[in-house]
Design a protein around this motif. Sequence first.
Motif, PDB file in Angstrom:
ATOM      1  N   ASP A  35     -10.393  -1.031   1.354  1.00 59.54           N
ATOM      2  CA  ASP A  35     -10.845  -1.104  -0.036  1.00 59.54           C
ATOM      3  C   ASP A  35     -12.256  -1.650  -0.039  1.00 59.54           C
TER       4      ASP A  35
ATOM      5  N   GLY B 141     -10.849   2.892  -2.824  1.00 58.30           N
ATOM      6  CA  GLY B 141      -9.612   2.655  -2.090  1.00 58.30           C
ATOM      7  C   GLY B 141      -9.412   3.815  -1.138  1.00 58.30           C
TER       8      GLY B 141
ATOM      9  N   LYS C  34       0.824  -1.203   0.000  1.00 55.15           N
ATOM     10  CA  LYS C  34       0.000   0.000   0.000  1.00 55.15           C
ATOM     11  C   LYS C  34       0.863   1.259   0.000  1.00 55.15           C
TER      12      LYS C  34
ATOM     13  N   GLU D 145     -12.443  -4.039  -6.815  1.00 60.38           N
ATOM     14  CA  GLU D 145     -12.288  -2.758  -6.104  1.00 60.38           C
ATOM     15  C   GLU D 145     -12.971  -1.576  -6.794  1.00 60.38           C
TER      16      GLU D 145
HETATM   17 MG    MG Z   1      -6.502   0.898  -4.786  1.00 61.32          MG
END
Ligand code: MG
Length: 462
Positions: free
Chosen positions: A377, A388, A360, A385
């Motif tokens: 997420d 985020g 990340k 996804e």
């Molecule tokens: Mg992302």
Amino acid sequence: MVKNDINDILAKPPMDHDITVEAWIRTKRESKGVTFLELNDGSTIKNLQVIIDENLPGYNAITKEMTTGSSVVITGKCIESPGQGQAVELRAESITLLGPASVDEYVLQKKRHSFEFLREVAHLRPRTNSFGAVARVRSALSFAIHRFFNERGFIYVHTPIITGSDCEGAGEMFQVTTLPLEQVPVRDGQVDFSQDFFGKKASLTVSGQLEGETYACALKKIYTFGPTFRAENSNTSRHLAEFWMIEPEMAFCDIHGNMDVAEEFLKYIFRYVLDNCPDDMDFFDSRISKGVVDNLRHIITSTFMRISYTEAVNRLIESKANFEFPVAWGIDLQSEHEKYLTENIFKQPVIITDYPKEIKAFYMKVNDDNKTVRAMDILVPRLGEIVGGSEREADYEKLKKRIVECGLNPDDYWWYLDLRRFGTVPHSGFGLGFERLIQFITGMQNIRDVIPFPRAVNTLEF
Ligand code: MG
Ligand code: 4AD
């Protein structure tokens, strides 16, 4: 003479009154003694039926010119329709052809074209049912997004498009330069950006977050909603090089408050689109993806599942499913894993939290375990996804350490670090990909079909 949008006419028919409609001809059907036109003006997915009686002066010449795609202005009486499929119709009394469209050359003659073909005529595709519906829904969603934040006291901040910092630290940025590319100035074997327009290297932004944080740390609750750019070489149905992102940022807010806002936000806009775009949503439900409407209704009343990355990985391993990319703690979840979690295991939207810090961005707050970060997420069926976000690292020393660990230069982030030196506060935010949201809501398969002019690898015709 009042000019009427077809949407208004159909919603509240001015029976037996004269009306004037400006529109494009979708189809023409000739029958004994009459010609029927289907008119569309983009105000609604529905067409208005026009009947031209053979007694209208100049009937033969007029109806010959009325080809699919032509633009017309028609005045006549709004009457009850004896035919099936529509409540009212327009009995033409005067017809003006503004712009003809040649039957031989105008490509949208057929009722149905493939989306692949329509991408090649992106200048004409808004005249089809699917793209008209996407455009109206996209516009309604933009309004709903502003309304959601406005009702909650968020300030709309315009973050810059040209930037000097890489928000995601992933190096997937398009450069902005006025240097002559045939002969770039070089100093000590490196490109000499001091001679460039800004006197330093500049790029198109991948996210408005970092600048957004500066305003959140003054105005408490802000959001951005604008275009973002990523030079990702991913030729998929969910990636664009230019896409729009909605990014709220909230001071005095931790990861839990962040998830609450994100969940409430998504439900609000789903409800808005169901309430305000019923005709277009019916179209998507019946023609594009069966069940999208029920699915949204269901989500509005459900509670999003919240699980940690570690739990998600365990569930994936336990499932013994056959994945292309094998699952183990530490991997970045692939689209196949995300889809499996929402579609097969939980069958609803899932919020995954506490990802390993290695996968990340540098700005996320590190948990006490020193292994995971306060990321979140949101995954949805079909797409994986769509959101985020994270709680941000609010501690100066810890943030500086993370910047270095991530191979970035703290000097480039001096102003971002300053936010942690003066009146730092816990704060959080997230980014919602606007096109992925539209894909999810409409059931459209390919992200290139939910933005007017898609930009992706090797795609820039328009
Ligand atoms: Mg992302
Ligand atoms: O997860 P991402 O990279 O997060 C950020 O950019 C954070 N700065 C957001 C924040 O915390 N303020 O991107 C956010 C979302 C993704 O979940 C996805 O929906 C969308 O942006 N997205 C894309 N959409 C289309 N094409 C792409 N290439 C996308 N990359 C990300």
